[in-house]
Scaffold this motif. Structure first.
Motif, PDB file in Angstrom:
ATOM      1  N   PRO A 144       0.830  -1.212   0.000  1.00 61.69           N
ATOM      2  CA  PRO A 144       0.000   0.000   0.000  1.00 61.69           C
ATOM      3  C   PRO A 144       0.864   1.262   0.000  1.00 61.69           C
ATOM      4  CG  PRO A 144      -0.742  -1.562   1.663  1.00 61.69           C
ATOM      5  CD  PRO A 144       0.563  -2.071   1.165  1.00 61.69           C
ATOM      6  N   LEU A 145       0.364   2.322  -0.622  1.00 60.07           N
ATOM      7  CA  LEU A 145       1.131   3.564  -0.699  1.00 60.07           C
ATOM      8  C   LEU A 145       1.438   4.140   0.686  1.00 60.07           C
ATOM      9  CD1 LEU A 145      -0.232   5.600  -3.745  1.00 60.07           C
ATOM     10  CD2 LEU A 145       2.077   4.692  -3.393  1.00 60.07           C
ATOM     11  N   LEU A 214       7.835  10.131  -3.515  1.00 59.58           N
ATOM     12  CA  LEU A 214       7.157   8.845  -3.399  1.00 59.58           C
ATOM     13  C   LEU A 214       6.561   8.474  -4.756  1.00 59.58           C
ATOM     14  CD1 LEU A 214       6.105   6.508  -1.620  1.00 59.58           C
ATOM     15  CD2 LEU A 214       4.052   7.883  -1.231  1.00 59.58           C
ATOM     16  N   ALA A 215       6.903   7.283  -5.232  1.00 61.55           N
ATOM     17  CA  ALA A 215       6.463   6.846  -6.560  1.00 61.55           C
ATOM     18  C   ALA A 215       5.389   5.778  -6.437  1.00 61.55           C
ATOM     19  CB  ALA A 215       7.649   6.294  -7.347  1.00 61.55           C
ATOM     20  N   ALA A 216       4.273   6.005  -7.099  1.00 59.52           N
ATOM     21  CA  ALA A 216       3.205   5.006  -7.203  1.00 59.52           C
ATOM     22  C   ALA A 216       3.441   4.150  -8.443  1.00 59.52           C
ATOM     23  CB  ALA A 216       1.841   5.700  -7.291  1.00 59.52           C
ATOM     24  N   PRO A 217       2.752   3.010  -8.558  1.00 57.68           N
ATOM     25  CA  PRO A 217       2.864   2.200  -9.776  1.00 57.68           C
ATOM     26  C   PRO A 217       2.137   2.864 -10.941  1.00 57.68           C
ATOM     27  CG  PRO A 217       1.273   1.224  -8.269  1.00 57.68           C
ATOM     28  CD  PRO A 217       1.920   2.351  -7.526  1.00 57.68           C
ATOM     29  N   ASP A 218       2.729   3.910 -11.447  1.00 52.10           N
ATOM     30  CA  ASP A 218       2.169   4.726 -12.521  1.00 52.10           C
ATOM     31  C   ASP A 218       3.093   4.611 -13.731  1.00 52.10           C
ATOM     32  OD1 ASP A 218       1.233   6.653 -14.230  1.00 52.10           O
ATOM     33  OD2 ASP A 218       1.390   8.322 -12.825  1.00 52.10           O
ATOM     34  N   PRO A 244       8.411   2.590  -6.882  1.00 53.67           N
ATOM     35  CA  PRO A 244       7.089   1.994  -6.650  1.00 53.67           C
ATOM     36  C   PRO A 244       7.088   0.486  -6.430  1.00 53.67           C
ATOM     37  CG  PRO A 244       7.442   2.293  -8.984  1.00 53.67           C
ATOM     38  CD  PRO A 244       8.662   2.859  -8.305  1.00 53.67           C
ATOM     39  N   SER A 245       8.244  -0.192  -6.692  1.00 54.85           N
ATOM     40  CA  SER A 245       8.256  -1.641  -6.539  1.00 54.85           C
ATOM     41  C   SER A 245       9.689  -2.108  -6.306  1.00 54.85           C
ATOM     42  CB  SER A 245       7.681  -2.331  -7.779  1.00 54.85           C
ATOM     43  OG  SER A 245       8.563  -2.187  -8.889  1.00 54.85           O
ATOM     44  N   ARG A 246       9.790  -3.355  -5.949  1.00 53.61           N
ATOM     45  CA  ARG A 246      11.095  -3.949  -5.670  1.00 53.61           C
ATOM     46  C   ARG A 246      12.014  -3.888  -6.892  1.00 53.61           C
ATOM     47  NH1 ARG A 246      11.688 -10.192  -3.553  1.00 53.61           N
ATOM     48  NH2 ARG A 246      13.809 -10.040  -2.701  1.00 53.61           N
ATOM     49  N   ALA A 247      11.446  -4.045  -8.077  1.00 55.04           N
ATOM     50  CA  ALA A 247      12.254  -4.029  -9.287  1.00 55.04           C
ATOM     51  C   ALA A 247      12.969  -2.710  -9.477  1.00 55.04           C
ATOM     52  CB  ALA A 247      11.376  -4.336 -10.504  1.00 55.04           C
ATOM     53  N   ALA A 255      14.701   2.710  -1.847  1.00 57.18           N
ATOM     54  CA  ALA A 255      14.007   1.660  -1.108  1.00 57.18           C
ATOM     55  C   ALA A 255      12.582   1.502  -1.622  1.00 57.18           C
ATOM     56  CB  ALA A 255      13.986   1.971   0.391  1.00 57.18           C
ATOM     57  N   SER A 256      12.020   0.340  -1.359  1.00 57.02           N
ATOM     58  CA  SER A 256      10.616   0.091  -1.687  1.00 57.02           C
ATOM     59  C   SER A 256      10.097  -1.056  -0.834  1.00 57.02           C
ATOM     60  CB  SER A 256      10.459  -0.270  -3.170  1.00 57.02           C
ATOM     61  OG  SER A 256       9.094  -0.496  -3.484  1.00 57.02           O
ATOM     62  N   GLY A 257       8.842  -0.941  -0.436  1.00 63.99           N
ATOM     63  CA  GLY A 257       8.185  -2.050   0.228  1.00 63.99           C
ATOM     64  C   GLY A 257       7.666  -3.043  -0.803  1.00 63.99           C
ATOM     65  N   TYR A 258       7.495  -4.286  -0.383  1.00 58.06           N
ATOM     66  CA  TYR A 258       6.998  -5.317  -1.294  1.00 58.06           C
ATOM     67  C   TYR A 258       6.393  -6.468  -0.510  1.00 58.06           C
ATOM     68  CZ  TYR A 258      11.109  -8.220  -0.210  1.00 58.06           C
ATOM     69  OH  TYR A 258      12.053  -8.982   0.432  1.00 58.06           O
TER      70      TYR A 258
END
Length: 329
Positions: A144-145, A214-218, A244-247, A255-258
């Protein structure tokens, strides 16, 4: 097919027939059963329920997820990998799809099928699920964001303002987050990019406001064509990027949560059990198991001390339970 089988039984009783004579007949019967599709073929002498799987096209990912799902489902269910065309023959058996592309294809092939979508984003799936509750569900990909935002806060405890960039069409991705942040002593401002030429100038304005981006999956903003320019612009201004993602961490995001894939498979198994008992899936949701991945090289280059990823994740969970921030580590 029944008439043919009775005729064969009659011939066997009335006259001796050699194995060599019978072989072509049985070969024809096997071909008929296989041609009838996966539903008919699996129905023969099989009391276990069947779950169908449609892959993403990424062979390594599909094989890994299939292995995790088979382990979770155990001996009670058969997991059968099928093509898009075979999805029309699955009846009311549940279909697991991997990725938004697989989900879209199956919806075109068999709109009435119950589908459990894995590895899809919330903004993609939630509309389908709301229109077909219990029949369409899934385990959301990523995190979640709000958790992503709190990951940035855990890394930069003094941060209070978050920069967001989006297109006019994708701005709605941040609506809920912007409303949630004040409870955590955070605020965010959204900067709109109207065309590609305005991306970097808009980003510069956003970075002058926020303590981090902060980057969303956009995909319109964050994609392989733009991510290098976004990262260089941010880091030259001593700003970090979260999500926005681990990739994207491997691409240079700090950093990114996943959500770990074994946890997704575990939760999918629970959803299938509920469907087997009730005929309906639970509502789509994120996996509770939250992890953080970090890029140590980027942290060193920006001179940012990083706690271990496990500690960052614990800090995020603690802040969720205590929005006031007393549990910061």
């Amino acid at each position: 097919m029944t008439v043919k089988l009775l005729s064969i039984m009659y011939l066997r009783e009335s006259a001796p027939i050699s194995a060599a004579m019978m072989a072509p007949v049985w070969a024809v019967l096997v071909l008929i059963l296989l041609a009838a599709g996966p539903r008919s073929a699996l129905a023969q002498d099989n009391e276990r329920s069947t779950v169908y799987l449609v892959g993403s096209g990424n062979v390594a990912l599909d094989q890994h997820m299939q292995s995790l799902l088979e382990k979770r489902l155990g001996a009670q269910r058969d997991l059968l990998l099928i093509s898009d065309q075979q999805a029309a023959l699955t009846g009311d058996a549940p279909i697991i799809t991997l990725g938004s592309g697989a989900f879209s294809r199956i919806r075109q092939t068999n709109r009435g099928a119950p589908v459990l979508a894995l590895l899809t984003e919330q903004h993609f799936l939630e509309g389908f699920a709301s229109r077909s509750p219990g029949r369409i569900s899934g385990i959301y990909h990523g995190a979640p964001l709000l958790k992503q935002a709190l990951t940035g806060k855990a890394i930069l405890p003094q941060a209070t303002r978050i920069a967001l960039i989006a297109t006019t069409n994708s701005a709605k991705l941040y609506d809920r987050l912007i409303d949630q942040l004040p409870a955590y002593n955070l605020e965010a401002r959204l900067f709109i990019v109207d065309d590609n030429k305005q991306l970097i100038p808009t980003l510069i304005r956003a970075l002058s406001y926020g303590d981090f981006l902060l980057a969303a999956p956009d995909n319109d903003i964050y994609n392989p064509r733009t991510i290098k320019h976004i990262l260089l612009t941010a880091y030259r201004r001593n700003r970090i990027v979260i999500g926005p993602s681990r990739a994207y961490v491997k691409a240079g995001v700090l950093a990114s949560g996943y959500s770990p894939l074994p946890a997704i498979a575990e939760m999918a198994g629970t959803y299938l059990e509920v469907f087997s008992e009730t005929g309906h899936f639970p509502e789509p949701d994120y996996v509770p198991d939250f992890r953080v991945e970090v890029n140590q090289q980027v942290a060193r280059s920006l001179n940012i001390p990083l706690a271990p990823p496990e500690q960052i994740a614990r800090t995020v969970e603690a802040r969720l339970n205590d929005p006031g921030g007393a549990n910061d580590e």
